[in-house]
Design an enzyme around this catalytic site. Structure first.
Site, short mmCIF file in Angstrom:
data_model
loop_
_atom_site.label_atom_id
_atom_site.label_comp_id
_atom_site.label_asym_id
_atom_site.label_seq_id
_atom_site.Cartn_x
_atom_site.Cartn_y
_atom_site.Cartn_z
N ARG A 1 25.49 18.74 45.59
CA ARG A 1 25.43 17.40 46.21
C ARG A 1 25.49 16.30 45.16
NH1 ARG A 1 20.10 18.09 49.26
NH2 ARG A 1 20.34 15.94 49.98
N ARG B 1 14.83 21.49 53.99
CA ARG B 1 16.23 21.46 54.38
C ARG B 1 16.97 22.51 53.56
NH1 ARG B 1 18.35 15.25 54.42
NH2 ARG B 1 20.06 16.23 53.29
N ARG C 1 10.63 17.60 49.11
CA ARG C 1 10.78 17.09 50.48
C ARG C 1 10.51 18.19 51.50
NH1 ARG C 1 16.07 13.93 52.16
NH2 ARG C 1 17.07 15.79 51.33
N LYS D 1 17.24 6.63 50.95
CA LYS D 1 17.99 5.89 51.96
C LYS D 1 17.37 6.07 53.35
CE LYS D 1 21.75 8.27 51.21
NZ LYS D 1 21.25 9.24 50.20
N ARG E 1 31.11 7.88 52.45
CA ARG E 1 30.84 8.72 51.28
C ARG E 1 32.06 8.97 50.44
NH1 ARG E 1 25.86 11.30 53.29
NH2 ARG E 1 25.30 12.74 51.66
P1 AP5 Z 1 14.88 10.41 51.64
O1 AP5 Z 1 14.54 9.06 52.16
O2 AP5 Z 1 14.90 11.55 52.60
O3 AP5 Z 1 16.23 10.33 50.76
P2 AP5 Z 1 17.76 10.15 51.20
O4 AP5 Z 1 18.37 9.16 50.27
O5 AP5 Z 1 17.87 9.90 52.65
O6 AP5 Z 1 18.29 11.58 50.78
P3 AP5 Z 1 19.18 12.64 51.59
O7 AP5 Z 1 18.97 13.96 50.89
O8 AP5 Z 1 18.92 12.58 53.05
O9 AP5 Z 1 20.60 12.08 51.27
P4 AP5 Z 1 21.91 12.81 51.41
O10 AP5 Z 1 22.84 11.65 51.31
O11 AP5 Z 1 22.17 13.90 50.45
O12 AP5 Z 1 21.80 13.57 52.80
P5 AP5 Z 1 22.45 13.32 54.23
O13 AP5 Z 1 21.47 13.72 55.23
O14 AP5 Z 1 23.05 11.96 54.30
O15 AP5 Z 1 13.85 10.75 50.45
C1 AP5 Z 1 13.90 11.99 49.77
C2 AP5 Z 1 12.47 12.48 49.50
O16 AP5 Z 1 11.82 11.56 48.61
C3 AP5 Z 1 11.58 12.53 50.75
O17 AP5 Z 1 10.69 13.61 50.60
C4 AP5 Z 1 10.81 11.19 50.73
O18 AP5 Z 1 9.55 11.30 51.34
C5 AP5 Z 1 10.69 10.94 49.22
N1 AP5 Z 1 10.77 9.52 48.88
C6 AP5 Z 1 11.55 8.56 49.46
N2 AP5 Z 1 11.38 7.37 48.85
C7 AP5 Z 1 10.49 7.59 47.84
C8 AP5 Z 1 9.92 6.74 46.84
N3 AP5 Z 1 10.24 5.43 46.77
N4 AP5 Z 1 9.03 7.29 45.97
C9 AP5 Z 1 8.70 8.61 46.03
N5 AP5 Z 1 9.20 9.45 46.97
C10 AP5 Z 1 10.09 8.95 47.86
O19 AP5 Z 1 23.66 14.35 54.19
C11 AP5 Z 1 23.43 15.73 54.21
C12 AP5 Z 1 24.75 16.47 54.30
O20 AP5 Z 1 25.42 16.13 55.54
C13 AP5 Z 1 25.78 16.14 53.22
O21 AP5 Z 1 25.58 16.89 52.03
C14 AP5 Z 1 27.08 16.49 53.92
O22 AP5 Z 1 27.25 17.87 53.97
C15 AP5 Z 1 26.82 16.00 55.34
N6 AP5 Z 1 27.18 14.59 55.51
C16 AP5 Z 1 26.35 13.56 55.86
N7 AP5 Z 1 27.02 12.39 55.94
C17 AP5 Z 1 28.32 12.70 55.64
C18 AP5 Z 1 29.50 11.92 55.52
N8 AP5 Z 1 29.49 10.58 55.74
N9 AP5 Z 1 30.65 12.55 55.20
C19 AP5 Z 1 30.69 13.88 54.99
N10 AP5 Z 1 29.59 14.69 55.06
C20 AP5 Z 1 28.42 14.09 55.39
MG MG Z 2 18.59 11.02 54.29
#
Ligand code: AP5
Ligand code: MG
Length: 212
Positions: free
Chosen positions: A167, A156, A123, A14, A89
């Site tokens: 997660r 991270r 990552r 994402k 979420r």
């Molecule tokens: P990346 O693009 O970083 O993936 P992502 O979908 O953004 O994954 P996240 O881990 O950031 O999602 P998340 O939803 O768990 O975390 P968030 O920060 O929102 O890609 C991942 C890896 O793969 C990278 O190394 C990239 O280079 C590689 N990659 C990407 N595309 C690829 C492809 N096509 N092929 C190969 N490799 C690829 O949330 C973190 C925490 O914050 C949550 O757990 C929670 O505690 C809190 N939080 C955030 N939002 C909320 C909310 N709305 N409500 C409550 N808590 C929240």
């Molecule tokens: Mg992300």
């Protein structure tokens, strides 16, 4: 389409796709995860409260996330369009979003769990500029160093195996039900998130421009 939600499990890509699309279409990239991590790094009261939840891989309470998101949405760049990355979420966040702003489409990133675990363990991020790398699929030019500012890359804390397992579980229980929620509202647009970043970007571009 200028008001988009990116919905998908951790590691689905994402953030990677939101950065590309926001740059290309001049949209605001609104990642609640990035906002919360910035608050943690700045040691604001909200960040201090959120830190434990994030490390454990659990959802931060809705009230804190909504506060941070509403502040961000008030900034002028969000007025002409946005990509919401990581919000909503759960159902109550989706209902809150309906009260804040309409959305044009919800892009759902479809991908099996084995690939997610592999991507998350590989990552690395830049603690200074937040650039995202992957030791397998997107390595930095100099191993362990950010291409943009040379900082030492880090993992991270929530990419460690125990938090990843939590997660994925939280996603299945709290977030995946939103697929039906948005399907019922005819907003859901699935993409195959297994391809290369370029292949996934092509699918997203096609649906944003309304071409097949
Ligand atoms: P990346 O693009 O970083 O993936 P992502 O979908 O953004 O994954 P996240 O881990 O950031 O999602 P998340 O939803 O768990 O975390 P968030 O920060 O929102 O890609 C991942 C890896 O793969 C990278 O190394 C990239 O280079 C590689 N990659 C990407 N595309 C690829 C492809 N096509 N092929 C190969 N490799 C690829 O949330 C973190 C925490 O914050 C949550 O757990 C929670 O505690 C809190 N939080 C955030 N939002 C909320 C909310 N709305 N409500 C409550 N808590 C929240
Ligand atoms: Mg992300």
């Amino acid at each position: 389409m200028r008001r988009l939600v990116f919905l998908g499990p951790p590691g689905a890509g994402k953030g990677t796709q939101a950065v590309l699309l926001a740059r290309e279409q001049k949209l605001a990239h609104l990642s609640t995860g990035d906002m919360l991590r910035a608050a943690v790094a700045a040691q604001t009261p909200l960040g201090q409260e959120a830190d434990g939840y994030i490390r454990a891989g659990r959802l931060v309470p809705d009230e804190l996330v909504l506060r941070i998101l509403k502040d961000r949405l008030r900034q002028p760049d969000a007025a002409s369009g946005f990509v919401l990355d990581g919000f909503p979420r759960n159902r109550s966040q989706a209902e809150a979003l309906e009260r804040i702003s309409p959305v044009d489409a919800v892009v759902s990133f479809e991908i099996p769990n084995e690939i997610l675990v592999q991507r998350l363990s590989a990552r690395r991020i830049c603690p200074k500029c937040q650039s995202v790398y992957n030791v397998e699929s997107r390595p930095p030019r100099i191993p362990g160093r950010c291409d943009l500012d040379g900082s030492e890359l880090v993992q991270r804390p929530d990419d460690l195996p125990e938090a990843v397992a939590t997660r994925l579980d939280v996603y299945a229980k709290a977030t995946a039900p939103l697929l039906d929620y948005y399907r019922e509202r005819s907003l859901l647009r699935p993409v195959n998130a297994r391809g290369t970043p370029e292949e996934v970007a092509l699918q997203i571009r096609a649906l944003v421009h309304g071409t097949p």
